[in-house]
Design a protein around this motif. Structure first.
Motif, PDB file in Angstrom:
ATOM      1  N   MET A   1      74.314 110.500  61.186  1.00 11.76           N
ATOM      2  CA  MET A   1      73.765 109.405  60.337  1.00 11.76           C
ATOM      3  C   MET A   1      72.694 109.833  59.733  1.00 11.76           C
ATOM      4  N   ARG A   2      71.719 110.140  60.550  1.00 12.11           N
ATOM      5  CA  ARG A   2      70.325 110.434  60.106  1.00 12.11           C
ATOM      6  C   ARG A   2      70.258 111.537  58.876  1.00 12.11           C
ATOM      7  N   ALA A   3      71.158 112.607  59.266  1.00 16.31           N
ATOM      8  CA  ALA A   3      71.280 113.561  58.054  1.00 16.31           C
ATOM      9  C   ALA A   3      71.757 113.059  56.736  1.00 16.31           C
ATOM     10  N   PHE A   4      72.638 111.810  56.818  1.00 14.10           N
ATOM     11  CA  PHE A   4      73.089 111.385  55.668  1.00 14.10           C
ATOM     12  C   PHE A   4      72.199 110.430  55.111  1.00 14.10           C
ATOM     13  N   ILE A   5      71.304 109.701  55.922  1.00 14.84           N
ATOM     14  CA  ILE A   5      70.127 108.905  55.298  1.00 14.84           C
ATOM     15  C   ILE A   5      69.239 109.786  54.592  1.00 14.84           C
ATOM     16  N   LYS A   6      68.876 111.094  55.112  1.00 16.53           N
ATOM     17  CA  LYS A   6      67.934 111.837  54.616  1.00 16.53           C
ATOM     18  C   LYS A   6      68.407 112.410  53.292  1.00 16.53           C
ATOM     19  N   LEU A   7      69.831 112.677  53.388  1.00 15.16           N
ATOM     20  CA  LEU A   7      70.340 113.118  51.837  1.00 15.16           C
ATOM     21  C   LEU A   7      70.223 112.129  50.913  1.00 15.16           C
ATOM     22  N   ILE A   8      70.646 110.783  50.994  1.00 18.86           N
ATOM     23  CA  ILE A   8      70.419 109.863  50.266  1.00 18.86           C
ATOM     24  C   ILE A   8      68.969 109.518  49.838  1.00 18.86           C
ATOM     25  N   LEU A   9      68.227 109.570  50.569  1.00 21.41           N
ATOM     26  CA  LEU A   9      66.655 109.689  50.287  1.00 21.41           C
ATOM     27  C   LEU A   9      66.247 110.616  49.302  1.00 21.41           C
ATOM     28  N   LEU A  10      66.800 112.111  49.568  1.00 24.69           N
ATOM     29  CA  LEU A  10      66.426 113.250  48.796  1.00 24.69           C
ATOM     30  C   LEU A  10      66.976 113.157  47.638  1.00 24.69           C
ATOM     31  N   VAL A  11      68.270 112.494  47.299  1.00 22.14           N
ATOM     32  CA  VAL A  11      69.082 112.264  46.016  1.00 22.14           C
ATOM     33  C   VAL A  11      68.204 111.200  45.340  1.00 22.14           C
ATOM     34  N   VAL A  12      67.790 110.051  45.955  1.00 25.41           N
ATOM     35  CA  VAL A  12      66.858 109.035  45.054  1.00 25.41           C
ATOM     36  C   VAL A  12      65.690 109.428  44.861  1.00 25.41           C
ATOM     37  N   LEU A  13      64.861 110.240  45.637  1.00 23.07           N
ATOM     38  CA  LEU A  13      63.644 111.020  45.272  1.00 23.07           C
ATOM     39  C   LEU A  13      63.804 111.853  43.933  1.00 23.07           C
ATOM     40  N   LEU A  14      64.927 112.663  43.805  1.00 16.55           N
ATOM     41  CA  LEU A  14      65.320 113.825  42.995  1.00 16.55           C
ATOM     42  C   LEU A  14      65.660 112.859  41.531  1.00 16.55           C
ATOM     43  N   ILE A  15      66.384 111.725  41.753  1.00 15.05           N
ATOM     44  CA  ILE A  15      66.557 110.966  40.765  1.00 15.05           C
ATOM     45  C   ILE A  15      65.250 110.208  39.994  1.00 15.05           C
ATOM     46  N   ALA A  16      64.481 109.839  40.975  1.00 12.86           N
ATOM     47  CA  ALA A  16      63.209 109.562  40.564  1.00 12.86           C
ATOM     48  C   ALA A  16      62.217 110.444  39.780  1.00 12.86           C
TER      49      ALA A  16
END
Length: 199
Positions: A1-16
């Motif tokens: 679950m933590r890995a998934f959250i990190k992936l989501i955060l990484l995607v959000v940061l890249l989009i930003a």
């Protein structure tokens, strides 16, 4: 679950980050066509264009021979259809060429001359998105033949003569005012950059 959250955060940061870069690009350049592409942007664009041309097309040989008649036919077509943006000498230093983003490439330059005949044919027939280069192909054998003639002429451009340039100037599109001056036996006014312009 933590890995998934990190992936989501990484995607959000890249989009930003991409959004911020896009905002900076738009506000700093105002999307003006007067600007010149950076060397990095030019290199990336050339690389993308190269990748976009299918390998079988790149390897396609020119089916028309490099005879003086073929080169002349290409020259005549170029003077009437291409010189408005590219200039008779292929340098792109015309009123329209200087106003485009990116500028038309110097067709005599090594980067253009290094392209295969198939690549040049593909660019003329299909154009290049997000530039001022339209696609002139209509799928007909006649249009394809004209394009292959143009490829032969582009190969000739590094050796073009002053006599040929003068001949091309007489073939360039002319405004109604220029035609009237010619019919009256007067010297038509020259365009400020030495090239006639269409429309």
């Amino acid at each position: 679950m933590r890995a998934f959250i990190k992936l989501i955060l990484l995607v959000v940061l890249l989009i930003a980050a991409f959004a911020a870069a896009g905002y900076w690009y738009v506000t700093s350049t105002e999307l003006s066509a007067r600007a010149s592409p950076s060397p990095v942007e030019s290199k990336v664009a050339r690389r993308i264009r190269t990748y976009a041309v299918p390998a079988r097309v790149k390897a396609t040989p020119n089916p028309v021979p490099a005879t003086p008649e073929i080169v002349r036919a290409g020259m005549t077509h170029f003077a009437d259809h291409c010189a408005t943006c590219h200039g008779n000498d292929g340098a792109g230093d015309t009123m329209y060429g200087r106003g485009m983003y990116p500028r038309p490439p110097d067709l005599k330059a090594a980067a253009t001359q290094a392209m295969t005949d198939g690549e040049l044919f593909h660019v003329i027939e299909n154009g290049v998105r997000f530039t001022g280069m339209p696609g002139f192909g209509d799928g007909s054998a006649e249009a394809s033949n004209d394009t292959w003639h143009l490829v032969r002429f582009i190969r000739h451009l590094p050796k073009i003569t002053k006599t040929e340039l003068a001949e091309m100037a007489a073939l360039n599109p002319k405004s109604p005012e220029e035609w009237t001056a010619l019919q009256l036996g007067k010297e038509p006014a020259k365009a400020s950059d030495g090239h006639k312009h269409k429309h």
